[in-house]
Design an enzyme around this catalytic site. Structure first.
Site, PDB file in Angstrom:
ATOM      1  N   ARG A   1      35.615  53.095  36.690  1.00  0.00           N
ATOM      2  CA  ARG A   1      36.365  51.916  37.147  1.00  0.00           C
ATOM      3  C   ARG A   1      35.512  50.649  37.037  1.00  0.00           C
ATOM      4  O   ARG A   1      36.017  49.574  36.688  1.00  0.00           O
ATOM      5  CB  ARG A   1      36.814  52.135  38.594  1.00  0.00           C
TER       6      ARG A   1
ATOM      7  N   HIS B   1      36.527  47.115  35.342  1.00  0.00           N
ATOM      8  CA  HIS B   1      36.515  45.838  36.070  1.00  0.00           C
ATOM      9  C   HIS B   1      35.499  44.859  35.490  1.00  0.00           C
ATOM     10  O   HIS B   1      35.684  43.650  35.574  1.00  0.00           O
ATOM     11  CB  HIS B   1      36.247  46.084  37.558  1.00  0.00           C
ATOM     12  N   ASP B   2      34.430  45.386  34.898  1.00  0.00           N
ATOM     13  CA  ASP B   2      33.487  44.494  34.231  1.00  0.00           C
ATOM     14  C   ASP B   2      34.107  43.914  32.963  1.00  0.00           C
ATOM     15  O   ASP B   2      34.139  42.701  32.758  1.00  0.00           O
ATOM     16  CB  ASP B   2      32.183  45.239  33.891  1.00  0.00           C
TER      17      ASP B   2
ATOM     18  N   VAL C   1      36.880  41.088  32.942  1.00  0.00           N
ATOM     19  CA  VAL C   1      36.563  39.760  33.461  1.00  0.00           C
ATOM     20  C   VAL C   1      35.340  39.232  32.701  1.00  0.00           C
ATOM     21  O   VAL C   1      34.239  39.755  32.856  1.00  0.00           O
ATOM     22  CB  VAL C   1      36.293  39.816  34.982  1.00  0.00           C
TER      23      VAL C   1
ATOM     24  N   SER D   1      28.959  41.046  34.612  1.00  0.00           N
ATOM     25  CA  SER D   1      29.228  39.995  35.608  1.00  0.00           C
ATOM     26  C   SER D   1      29.662  40.608  36.940  1.00  0.00           C
ATOM     27  O   SER D   1      29.473  40.000  37.990  1.00  0.00           O
ATOM     28  CB  SER D   1      30.285  39.016  35.092  1.00  0.00           C
TER      29      SER D   1
ATOM     30  N   ASN E   1      37.529  44.436  44.077  1.00  0.00           N
ATOM     31  CA  ASN E   1      36.217  45.094  44.004  1.00  0.00           C
ATOM     32  C   ASN E   1      35.626  45.412  45.370  1.00  0.00           C
ATOM     33  O   ASN E   1      34.833  46.350  45.506  1.00  0.00           O
ATOM     34  CB  ASN E   1      35.230  44.205  43.245  1.00  0.00           C
TER      35      ASN E   1
ATOM     36  N   HIS F   1      43.214  57.590  36.404  1.00  0.00           N
ATOM     37  CA  HIS F   1      43.723  57.855  37.751  1.00  0.00           C
ATOM     38  C   HIS F   1      43.930  59.346  37.993  1.00  0.00           C
ATOM     39  O   HIS F   1      44.690  59.744  38.861  1.00  0.00           O
ATOM     40  CB  HIS F   1      44.998  57.050  38.013  1.00  0.00           C
TER      41      HIS F   1
END
Ligand code: HEM
Ligand code: NAG
Ligand code: NAG
Length: 323
Positions: free
Chosen positions: A65, A69-70, A73, A79, A98, A197
């Protein structure tokens, strides 16, 4: 095309090609081996990830995950790892999607220190996330693939960008597809990557809107009552449940069966059934052995190609920019 335009194209073409090549796909498989800067990098990361994830499989889910998420964005530029600082007073790490749910930071820090001991200053935190997610997919799903590397770490982390870029559990398929398309990812990537998931957990707060005051008709009613038991309405703490109650620590195609049975946790999971294109791919993944694993590997590589915004560095510490 007029003579002058032709002239301009011919004069500038070399520059366009040069800068195009610099900013887009400079990633390559085995980057630190080819460049001879740290041939052991991927093995060192793998060892650290194995140590942590075999003890605590949930960290493997966290790492996969984290990669997502990195990359969504500002590209895959680590980041997401930056702490709050003067330069970044509102980092991604503290944004709602997050905080507090993203996990696995200690694995990245551990891997980074191990790599720094052998080859200081050459392996980016962004690549370490990509390697760690790949290794987690192998441990939890026997999914094996090579991931190109050579990413740089960014110096900017802005929490406001997280909500704009990441899909939310209440988003419908139109919105999810658009957010993936904005990253250059296809509808097939949506369906394949959603298979993540099949591991890890969710906090109750991510889906209780589907349980109260009434159980959403998009959810199996018995499953809804069961989840109400796991997530009481006025609980003092935000509980957690497995994403996949059948094989909770296996990265496998069970997710697609769950969604087909209306037993996915999120509205966004259910929404894969709402177009014929995604529903038919979901059905293929659900029924064809090996297909999900192959496509998941391919889509993880695609996600890893989301480019950062240009200038970067090799961070010394993954949670802070170099000074
Ligand atoms: C399609 C849109 C997606 C939405 C709306 C979504 C949303 C969520 C939400 C709300 C959670 C639970 C967070 C919590 O409450 O603790 C979660 C967990 C998770 N997601 Fe997604 N996600 C999406 C796609 C993805 C993708 C592309 C990946 C990676 C390839 C991924 C991997 C995971 C994993 C592994 C977990 C469990 C994390 C853990 O156990 O720590 N998700 N997701
Ligand atoms: C999906 O959600 C968006 C934003 O909430 C909305 O504008 C759109 O009408 C929805 N589409 C469908 C097919 O439900
Ligand atoms: C970043 O924050 C974490 C936890 O809040 C802390 O353990 C770590 O030392 C911080 N990193 C730096 C460079 O200060």
């Amino acid at each position: 095309m007029g003579a002058r335009n032709t002239f301009q194209v011919l004069v500038f073409l070399p520059f366009i090609l040069l800068f195009g090549a610099m900013s887009t796909t400079s990633l390559e498989v085995g980057y630190y081996k080819c460049k001879q800067t740290c041939p052991q990098a991927e093995d060192i990361v793998k060892g650290v990830v194995f140590k942590h994830v075999s003890k605590e499989p949930g960290l493997g889910a966290g790492l996969i995950r984290m990669f997502f998420h990195d990359c969504f964005v500002r590209g895959c530029d680590a980041s997401v790892l930056l702490n709050k600082s003067e330069l970044n007073p509102n980092p991604e790490k503290l944004a709602v999607p997050n905080n507090p749910s993203l996990r696995g930071f200690e694995v990245i820090d551990d891997a980074k220190s191990a790599v720094e001991q052998v080859c200081p200053g050459v392996v980016s935190c962004a690549d370490i996330i990509a390697f760690a997610a790949r290794d987690a997919a192998f441990i939890l799903g026997q999914i094996s693939y090579e991931i190109p590397s050579g990413r740089l770490d960014g110096r900017v982390s802005n929490g406001d960008e997280v909500l704009k870029a990441l899909p939310a559990p209440f988003h419908n398929l139109t919105v999810v597809k658009a957010l993936f398309a904005a990253q250059g990812l296809s509808t097939d990537d949506v369906v394949a990557l959603s298979g993540a998931h099949s591991i890890g957990r969710s906090h109750c707060s991510s889906f209780t809107n589907r349980l109260y005051p009434t159980i959403d008709t998009t959810m199996d009613e018995g499953f809804g009552y069961f989840l109400r038991g796991q997530c009481p309405q006025n609980a003092m703490v935000d509980g957690v449940v497995p994403q996949d109650f059948i094989t909770p620590n296996k990265l496998d195609k069970q997710y697609y069966q769950n969604v087909a049975d209306l037993k996915g946790l999120f509205f966004s999971d259910w929404s894969l059934l709402t177009s014929s294109e995604t529903a038919s791919l979901l059905n293929d993944f659900r029924t064809t052995p090996g297909l999900f694993e192959a496509k998941f590997a391919e889509s993880m590589v695609n996600m890893g190609n989301i480019a950062g915004l240009g200038q970067g560095e090799i961070r010394r510490i993954c949670s802070a920019v170099n000074y």
